[in-house]
Design an enzyme around this catalytic site. Structure first.
Site, PDB file in Angstrom:
ATOM      1  N   GLU A 128       0.860  -1.195   0.000  1.00 40.81           N
ATOM      2  CA  GLU A 128       0.000   0.000   0.000  1.00 40.81           C
ATOM      3  C   GLU A 128       0.892   1.240   0.000  1.00 40.81           C
ATOM      4  O   GLU A 128       2.078   1.145   0.328  1.00 40.81           O
ATOM      5  CB  GLU A 128      -0.887  -0.014   1.256  1.00 40.81           C
ATOM      6  CG  GLU A 128      -1.757  -1.249   1.282  1.00 40.81           C
ATOM      7  CD  GLU A 128      -2.795  -1.227   2.391  1.00 40.81           C
ATOM      8  OE1 GLU A 128      -2.807  -0.276   3.190  1.00 40.81           O
ATOM      9  OE2 GLU A 128      -3.598  -2.171   2.419  1.00 40.81           O
ATOM     10  N   GLY A 132       4.807  -1.167   2.942  1.00 38.43           N
ATOM     11  CA  GLY A 132       5.405  -2.137   2.024  1.00 38.43           C
ATOM     12  C   GLY A 132       6.099  -3.225   2.812  1.00 38.43           C
ATOM     13  O   GLY A 132       5.561  -4.311   3.019  1.00 38.43           O
ATOM     14  N   HIS A 179      -2.222  -8.438  12.942  1.00 37.09           N
ATOM     15  CA  HIS A 179      -1.777  -9.530  12.067  1.00 37.09           C
ATOM     16  C   HIS A 179      -2.948 -10.324  11.474  1.00 37.09           C
ATOM     17  O   HIS A 179      -2.730 -11.277  10.727  1.00 37.09           O
ATOM     18  CB  HIS A 179      -0.834 -10.475  12.828  1.00 37.09           C
ATOM     19  CG  HIS A 179       0.498  -9.839  13.076  1.00 37.09           C
ATOM     20  ND1 HIS A 179       0.902  -9.430  14.319  1.00 37.09           N
ATOM     21  CD2 HIS A 179       1.495  -9.497  12.228  1.00 37.09           C
ATOM     22  CE1 HIS A 179       2.092  -8.869  14.230  1.00 37.09           C
ATOM     23  NE2 HIS A 179       2.481  -8.896  12.974  1.00 37.09           N
ATOM     24  N   GLU A 242       8.580 -17.355  -3.434  1.00 41.67           N
ATOM     25  CA  GLU A 242       8.717 -16.131  -4.233  1.00 41.67           C
ATOM     26  C   GLU A 242      10.183 -15.694  -4.275  1.00 41.67           C
ATOM     27  O   GLU A 242      10.713 -15.328  -5.325  1.00 41.67           O
ATOM     28  CB  GLU A 242       7.849 -15.013  -3.630  1.00 41.67           C
ATOM     29  CG  GLU A 242       8.000 -13.704  -4.392  1.00 41.67           C
ATOM     30  CD  GLU A 242       6.977 -12.634  -3.996  1.00 41.67           C
ATOM     31  OE1 GLU A 242       6.139 -12.924  -3.117  1.00 41.67           O
ATOM     32  OE2 GLU A 242       7.034 -11.538  -4.565  1.00 41.67           O
ATOM     33  N   ARG A 243      10.855 -15.780  -3.153  1.00 43.91           N
ATOM     34  CA  ARG A 243      12.257 -15.320  -3.097  1.00 43.91           C
ATOM     35  C   ARG A 243      13.179 -16.258  -3.870  1.00 43.91           C
ATOM     36  O   ARG A 243      14.155 -15.806  -4.485  1.00 43.91           O
ATOM     37  CB  ARG A 243      12.680 -15.151  -1.643  1.00 43.91           C
ATOM     38  CG  ARG A 243      12.009 -13.918  -1.089  1.00 43.91           C
ATOM     39  CD  ARG A 243      12.033 -13.737   0.376  1.00 43.91           C
ATOM     40  NE  ARG A 243      11.207 -12.566   0.669  1.00 43.91           N
ATOM     41  CZ  ARG A 243      10.618 -12.318   1.820  1.00 43.91           C
ATOM     42  NH1 ARG A 243      10.763 -13.161   2.828  1.00 43.91           N
ATOM     43  NH2 ARG A 243       9.891 -11.237   1.982  1.00 43.91           N
ATOM     44  N   LEU A 337      31.939  -1.244 -18.336  1.00 46.90           N
ATOM     45  CA  LEU A 337      32.814  -1.797 -19.376  1.00 46.90           C
ATOM     46  C   LEU A 337      32.296  -1.516 -20.789  1.00 46.90           C
ATOM     47  O   LEU A 337      33.025  -1.656 -21.755  1.00 46.90           O
ATOM     48  CB  LEU A 337      33.017  -3.305 -19.158  1.00 46.90           C
ATOM     49  CG  LEU A 337      33.909  -3.629 -17.950  1.00 46.90           C
ATOM     50  CD1 LEU A 337      33.878  -5.119 -17.639  1.00 46.90           C
ATOM     51  CD2 LEU A 337      35.353  -3.176 -18.183  1.00 46.90           C
ATOM     52  N   HIS A 338      31.038  -1.121 -20.902  1.00 53.14           N
ATOM     53  CA  HIS A 338      30.499  -0.707 -22.203  1.00 53.14           C
ATOM     54  C   HIS A 338      30.773   0.774 -22.461  1.00 53.14           C
ATOM     55  O   HIS A 338      30.447   1.274 -23.551  1.00 53.14           O
ATOM     56  CB  HIS A 338      28.968  -0.899 -22.247  1.00 53.14           C
ATOM     57  CG  HIS A 338      28.513  -2.284 -22.592  1.00 53.14           C
ATOM     58  ND1 HIS A 338      28.652  -3.356 -21.755  1.00 53.14           N
ATOM     59  CD2 HIS A 338      27.893  -2.767 -23.709  1.00 53.14           C
ATOM     60  CE1 HIS A 338      28.116  -4.429 -22.334  1.00 53.14           C
ATOM     61  NE2 HIS A 338      27.667  -4.102 -23.503  1.00 53.14           N
ATOM     62  N   THR A 365      12.928  -6.255   0.630  1.00 48.10           N
ATOM     63  CA  THR A 365      14.183  -5.559   0.307  1.00 48.10           C
ATOM     64  C   THR A 365      15.382  -6.345   0.857  1.00 48.10           C
ATOM     65  O   THR A 365      15.235  -7.236   1.694  1.00 48.10           O
ATOM     66  CB  THR A 365      14.204  -4.155   0.939  1.00 48.10           C
ATOM     67  OG1 THR A 365      14.154  -4.312   2.375  1.00 48.10           O
ATOM     68  CG2 THR A 365      13.016  -3.305   0.495  1.00 48.10           C
TER      69      THR A 365
HETATM   70  C1  LIG Z   1       8.081  -2.583  -9.986  1.00 45.98           C
HETATM   71  C2  LIG Z   1       7.487  -3.053  -8.687  1.00 45.98           C
HETATM   72  C3  LIG Z   1       6.649  -4.166  -8.680  1.00 45.98           C
HETATM   73  C4  LIG Z   1       6.045  -4.573  -7.492  1.00 45.98           C
HETATM   74  N1  LIG Z   1       5.136  -5.594  -7.512  1.00 45.98           N
HETATM   75  C5  LIG Z   1       4.389  -5.824  -6.404  1.00 45.98           C
HETATM   76  C6  LIG Z   1       3.257  -6.708  -6.447  1.00 45.98           C
HETATM   77  O1  LIG Z   1       2.960  -7.322  -7.479  1.00 45.98           O
HETATM   78  N2  LIG Z   1       2.522  -6.873  -5.325  1.00 45.98           N
HETATM   79  C7  LIG Z   1       2.802  -6.231  -4.157  1.00 45.98           C
HETATM   80  O2  LIG Z   1       2.090  -6.411  -3.189  1.00 45.98           O
HETATM   81  N3  LIG Z   1       3.872  -5.388  -4.082  1.00 45.98           N
HETATM   82  C8  LIG Z   1       4.640  -5.164  -5.172  1.00 45.98           C
HETATM   83  N4  LIG Z   1       5.700  -4.283  -5.121  1.00 45.98           N
HETATM   84  C9  LIG Z   1       6.005  -3.632  -3.854  1.00 45.98           C
HETATM   85  C10 LIG Z   1       7.321  -4.069  -3.229  1.00 45.98           C
HETATM   86  O3  LIG Z   1       7.247  -5.385  -2.749  1.00 45.98           O
HETATM   87  C11 LIG Z   1       7.652  -3.044  -2.129  1.00 45.98           C
HETATM   88  O4  LIG Z   1       8.017  -1.844  -2.814  1.00 45.98           O
HETATM   89  C12 LIG Z   1       8.763  -3.498  -1.216  1.00 45.98           C
HETATM   90  O5  LIG Z   1       8.347  -4.559  -0.407  1.00 45.98           O
HETATM   91  C13 LIG Z   1       9.279  -2.361  -0.296  1.00 45.98           C
HETATM   92  O6  LIG Z   1       8.220  -1.698   0.328  1.00 45.98           O
HETATM   93  P1  LIG Z   1       8.159  -0.074   0.254  1.00 45.98           P
HETATM   94  O7  LIG Z   1       8.281   0.300  -1.168  1.00 45.98           O
HETATM   95  O8  LIG Z   1       6.950   0.353   0.978  1.00 45.98           O
HETATM   96  O9  LIG Z   1       9.460   0.421   0.999  1.00 45.98           O
HETATM   97  P2  LIG Z   1       9.581   0.683   2.584  1.00 45.98           P
HETATM   98  O10 LIG Z   1       9.038  -0.479   3.325  1.00 45.98           O
HETATM   99  O11 LIG Z   1       9.046   2.024   2.883  1.00 45.98           O
HETATM  100  O12 LIG Z   1      11.156   0.709   2.746  1.00 45.98           O
HETATM  101  C14 LIG Z   1      11.971   1.861   2.477  1.00 45.98           C
HETATM  102  C15 LIG Z   1      13.385   1.551   2.938  1.00 45.98           C
HETATM  103  O13 LIG Z   1      13.360   1.266   4.358  1.00 45.98           O
HETATM  104  C16 LIG Z   1      13.989   0.025   4.589  1.00 45.98           C
HETATM  105  N5  LIG Z   1      13.377  -0.659   5.719  1.00 45.98           N
HETATM  106  C17 LIG Z   1      12.055  -0.894   5.962  1.00 45.98           C
HETATM  107  N6  LIG Z   1      11.900  -1.628   7.069  1.00 45.98           N
HETATM  108  C18 LIG Z   1      13.144  -1.883   7.544  1.00 45.98           C
HETATM  109  C19 LIG Z   1      13.662  -2.609   8.665  1.00 45.98           C
HETATM  110  N7  LIG Z   1      12.856  -3.252   9.519  1.00 45.98           N
HETATM  111  N8  LIG Z   1      14.997  -2.642   8.852  1.00 45.98           N
HETATM  112  C20 LIG Z   1      15.822  -2.018   7.986  1.00 45.98           C
HETATM  113  N9  LIG Z   1      15.409  -1.335   6.909  1.00 45.98           N
HETATM  114  C21 LIG Z   1      14.094  -1.268   6.688  1.00 45.98           C
HETATM  115  C22 LIG Z   1      13.788  -0.771   3.310  1.00 45.98           C
HETATM  116  O14 LIG Z   1      14.720  -1.841   3.209  1.00 45.98           O
HETATM  117  C23 LIG Z   1      13.977   0.311   2.261  1.00 45.98           C
HETATM  118  O15 LIG Z   1      15.344   0.486   2.022  1.00 45.98           O
HETATM  119  C24 LIG Z   1       6.350  -3.893  -6.277  1.00 45.98           C
HETATM  120  C25 LIG Z   1       7.206  -2.795  -6.296  1.00 45.98           C
HETATM  121  C26 LIG Z   1       7.740  -2.353  -7.470  1.00 45.98           C
HETATM  122  C27 LIG Z   1       8.592  -1.109  -7.462  1.00 45.98           C
END
Ligand SMILES: Cc1cc2nc3c(=O)[nH]c(=O)nc-3n(C[C@H](O)[C@H](O)[C@H](O)COP(=O)(O)OP(=O)(O)OC[C@H]3O[C@@H](n4cnc5c(N)ncnc54)[C@H](O)[C@@H]3O)c2cc1C
Length: 379
Positions: A128, A132, A179, A242-243, A337-338, A365
């Protein structure tokens, strides 16, 4: 390095999938990139040839191939042609399994055949605008109204967001328990289910990544997957696969970027010699060759462990962390390298660089992967 876990049937499957990509995908990649979305018809064609959910039971139209090596092959071949928009792995290895694993007999009979034929395209909507990584922070709600739920909220960054006919939507089901969430099967055309714009991105240009909106969407109880409060657990449970999928694609992407760079440095000349002859070039390529080989062996082992249901979430997180970070490094060195040509969209390495960046972010992430791995270390 020779890989040892594929057998004759896997090699034949790879040949067939590659032939399908050469015929039905490669000629359209530029047009899809321009359009920001792949053509729906390619999903049908993939379905006709048995490339969607090959693991599904035959009674639904699947081939019963419960062997993750087939999913791995598809991830690899899509990475080799650098096609980020036609997300078979999302449909087959991420979304489809939710229905097979947590759907009841009626839901499987209702949805799986169309999904396998490529008529019903899937997406999963967790993220959302304000939540994320911290999924428990999501705000979308589903309120029990007897024979149906009413969904309200919005999702962002949803892959296949425009094309999807069936979206697995995570929503909170108990205001007193953060949860407690359910997974709801929201169908195209349900009143109140709307789609936003196709989001403009750094890479993955042929992928329709969109916002989704739910305004008083009535979802019949028959469209709830499993337990109304079990969704968080279901999501966590599926994220390991997924991972692993990400890892399979990332290491294949790194291999493709390495090959593209090797081809280039052999051709390109500077100071009267191919740039492949500079010690810096050779050392960089030697380092990358070594790291990609090591990553491949680890990923292949994870695939075989997963086949035996032995892959833990921690090791899946290690695979995603290592391979996606490596991919980032390889595409970056590849562009370097390109030279200036590496920054030009017409060169594959440029697109690979742009497409790779998201791999360290979506599906959890790199920082979240480190959290998962370190939690398992009981520090
Ligand atoms: C092209 C694309 C396709 C996607 N497809 C899907 C999809 O099909 N379905 C879906 O549901 N989602 C999808 N996503 C969402 C994606 O999974 C999220 O963007 C991702 O999980 C990160 O969430 P966020 O963007 O809210 O970042 P945030 O959670 O706001 O994180 C921002 C930064 O804070 C860091 N951070 C957050 N929490 C912690 C912590 N506890 N400790 C240390 N660092 C932390 C993160 O690592 C990151 O560097 C997609 C995103 C993109 C860009």
């Amino acid at each position: 390095m020779q890989r040892i876990h594929f057998e004759t049937e896997h090699n034949l499957f790879r040949d067939a999938f590659r032939a399908f990509l050469d015929k039905e995908v490669v000629p359209h990649q530029e047009a899809w990139e321009e359009a920001g979305v792949v053509d729906r018809s390619v999903w049908r064609k993939a379905g006709e040839l048995g490339f969607l959910l090959p693991w599904a039971d035959e009674e639904y139209g699947g081939a019963g191939l419960k062997d993750f090596r087939y999913e791995q092959i598809m991830c690899e071949e899509l990475a080799h042609i650098n096609e980020p928009g036609f997300m078979i792995p999302l449909h087959s290895a991420l979304c489809g399994p939710y229905i097979a694993e947590y759907g009841n007999a009626e839901q499987k009979a209702r949805f799986l055949p169309g999904i396998i034929r490529g008529e019903t395209i899937l997406a999963v909507a967790m993220t959302e605008p304000s939540a994320g990584s911290d999924l428990a922070g999501m705000r979308t709600t589903a309120v029990d109204k007897g024979d149906h739920y009413v969904l309200n909220g919005s999702k962002v960054f949803i892959s296949n967001g425009l094309l999807a006919d069936l979206v697995i939507v995570a929503a909170k089901t108990d205001p007193n328990n953060k949860h407690a969430m359910g997974l709801f099967l929201v169908e195209r055309g349900m009143p109140g289910f709307e789609r936003g714009r196709n989001l403009k991105k750094l890479g993955m240009k042929s992928q329709d990544t969109a916002e989704l909106f739910f305004n008083d969407v009535k979802v019949p109880k028959e469209n709830l997957l499993g337990d109304a409060k079990g969704g968080f657990y279901y999501l966590m449970n599926m994220l390991a696969q997924e991972r692993l999928t990400n890892a399979c694609g990332a290491v294949a992407g790194a291999e493709a970027a390495l090959q593209a760079t090797i081809d280039y440095v052999k051709e390109r000349k500077a100071f009267d010699r191919p740039i492949a002859h500079f010690q810096n070039t050779r050392f960089k390529l030697a380092e990358m060759r070594t790291q990609v080989d090591v990553a491949q062996v680890f990923t292949d082992r994870c695939v075989m462990d997963h086949n035996q249901k032995k892959l833990t979430p921690e090791v899946a997180a290690e695979a995603k962390l290592f391979t996606t970070e490596l991919l980032g490094k390889v595409v970056d060195e590849g562009v370097q390298l390109h030279g200036g040509w590496g920054y030009m969209w017409e060169y594959p390495i440029c697109r690979m660089y742009a497409n790779a960046r998201i791999q360290r972010i979506f599906a959890g992430t790199s920082e979240i992967m480190k959290e998962i791995i370190s939690r398992g270390m009981k520090l």
